[in-house]
Write an enzyme that holds these catalytic residues in place. Structure first.
Site, short mmCIF file in Angstrom:
data_model
loop_
_atom_site.label_atom_id
_atom_site.label_comp_id
_atom_site.label_asym_id
_atom_site.label_seq_id
_atom_site.Cartn_x
_atom_site.Cartn_y
_atom_site.Cartn_z
N GLN A 310 -41.29 -141.09 16.86
CA GLN A 310 -42.09 -142.26 17.55
C GLN A 310 -42.26 -141.89 19.13
OE1 GLN A 310 -43.72 -144.62 16.44
NE2 GLN A 310 -44.34 -145.50 18.66
N GLU A 311 -41.27 -141.36 19.73
CA GLU A 311 -41.18 -141.17 20.97
C GLU A 311 -42.24 -139.89 21.50
OE1 GLU A 311 -40.30 -142.66 23.65
OE2 GLU A 311 -38.86 -144.12 23.05
#
Length: 479
Positions: A310-311
């Site tokens: 996600q990052e």
């Protein structure tokens, strides 16, 4: 006079004996028997939407709800897992189980043989197909294709009704050996053309099997409920109805719906395909670091991997416009506090990110139970611990529970509105982004768990598909 007295006494004694015999032979109700034995048996099936075992033990939507019912009755829950739907109904008929909790739709055919609790979920039946092939849009489009559904399922009953009332030329096959998940995989691989699934099952599984799509919805909304044996003794059935009508159960249903279904819409077809590609290409390279960090900080490594995706999409040199960098996108200050000297070093970034998450989780304290504690930890990682606390206070002021993610996630987006954030300690925040962030990670985590723990099952299902014809019952057309 004496004779009359003797007759009267004899009559009274006879009546007393009869009453004693009658009252002494009264059989305890089913509910009383269950409480006397201290246990109740539920029959269910293995499925992501019903019951399964993971690293923490028994879990699943139906399992948690059945466990709550056993606690409500004050007894122990025994779980019997059936191989197929036919075996589920057989277990009820033969008193092997007192009720069935298996995602069962209430249908007229089933109501002839069983009784049902209060409904607790609404679903619709959907025809699925393999993406890239011609999409079916109506019953006529199924003609000539191979459609397979589980035997004794509501899907089989739906097709029979359609055959009788609309399309007598309709034909399909039924199997007692393969479940919905197996059939969805077979549609995805092209072994069969179509199948029917409930909407909640499709929503749960579409990210794992992105090659499948919905052709059309074949039924209106149907109610899911627990099934009980048809009997004059309604004591257990009535207890289940009282259970579902209680305020505590309604709250638990809201929690279960959030936990199992609240994040499913976050990963669409394109996103799922991209994630699976990246998993194959990149994950093995960084998995040892995720495992090490998870071990040190008592997380599931797959959760940390989901955070990393996600990052940065597992890009160790990623940089955002705000200046956060690296695979876990640490700020300069956070990296310094964690002892990370090089944010662009994948191992340092992953180990540091795990430590930071652990710190945030510890700050929340044990008053927030899992899994809500983890979801709030993730939100704090994204939006900041102070903003999370503002949202928790706001949730409380709005009548919600600050220790439940389902209430806090409703409050977080309000932090971007002045009328709400002007009265908070830390002011404006992009709270909607924090909610999406958490929900995305939950979905990525689901997929990683599925890939990791279901690989053997999937391989087994694919092997069974080679012998599909021997397990099928073909339902011919009426014409």
């Amino acid at each position: 006079m004496l004779l009359k007295s003797v007759k009267l006494m004899t009559g009274l004694m006879t009546l007393l004996v009869c009453l004693t015999a009658i009252t002494g032979s009264v059989r305890p109700t089913q509910l009383e028997q269950i409480r006397m034995h201290g246990e109740i048996t539920v029959v269910t099936r293995n499925s992501p939407t019903t019951y399964y075992e993971d690293r923490t033990g028994q879990t699943g939507y139906e399992f948690e709800l059945a466990q709550a019912f056993a606690d409500y009755l004050g007894v122990k829950l025994n779980v019997q897992v059936a191989d197929n739907l036919t075996d589920i109904f057989t277990a009820l008929d033969t008193d092997q189980a007192q009720f069935a909790a298996a995602g069962l739709a209430i249908t007229p055919e089933r109501q002839r043989w069983f009784r049902f609790s209060e409904p607790y979920q609404q679903v619709s039946e959907q025809v699925i197909y393999r993406r890239g092939t011609q999409r079916p849009r109506q019953l006529d489009d199924l003609l000539g294709g191979m459609t397979v559904v589980p035997a004794s399922s509501s899907h089989a009953q739906t097709l029979r009704k359609a055959q009788v009332t609309e399309r007598p030329e309709l034909s399909w096959s039924e199997t007692g050996e393969l479940d919905v998940t197996d059939l969805m995989h077979m549609v995805a691989t092209g072994d069969i053309d179509y199948s029917l699934v409930d909407s909640n099952e499709f929503n749960m599984l579409q990210a794992y099997i992105p090659n499948i799509g919905v052709g059309f919805t074949i039924t209106e909304q149907q109610s899911l409920a627990w099934a009980f044996q048809h009997s004059r003794d309604d004591s257990l059935l009535n207890a289940s109805r009282d259970f579902f009508q209680s305020r505590q159960t309604r709250q638990q249903l809201a929690t279960l719906n959030e936990r199992y279904y609240g994040h499913l819409s976050e990963l669409d077809y394109v996103g799922a395909k991209r994630f699976l590609r990246q998993t194959v290409r990149k994950l093995d390279r960084y998995k040892p670091y995720f495992v090490s960090s998870a071990t040190d900080n008592q997380f599931d490594w797959r959760l940390l991997a989901a955070v990393g995706y996600q990052e940065s999409h597992w890009n160790p040199v990623a940089t955002s416009y705000t200046g956060v960098r690296g695979l876990m996108m640490l700020t300069t200050a956070t990296a310094s506090d964690l002892g990370v000297s090089d944010r662009l070093d994948a191992e340092q970034s992953i180990l540091g990110g795990g430590r930071y998450l652990n710190t945030l989780r510890d700050r929340l304290g044990t008053q927030v139970a899992e899994p809500d504690r983890t979801w709030m930890t993730l939100a704090a990682y994204n939006v900041g611990y102070g903003h999370l606390q503002d949202a928790r206070r706001l949730a409380y002021e709005m009548g919600g529970n600050p220790n439940l993610w389902r209430d806090v996630k409703e409050a977080l987006p309000l932090l971007s509105q002045k009328r709400y954030h002007k009265n908070t300690r830390h002011g404006y925040a992009r709270g909607r982004e924090a909610v999406d962030y958490v929900q995305n990670i939950r979905r990525y985590y689901d997929v990683l768990v599925w890939n990791d723990e279901q690989a053997l099952h999937i391989a087994s299902s694919e092997n069974e598909s080679l012998h599909l014809s021997s397990s099928l019952t073909v339902i011919p057309p009426l014409l």
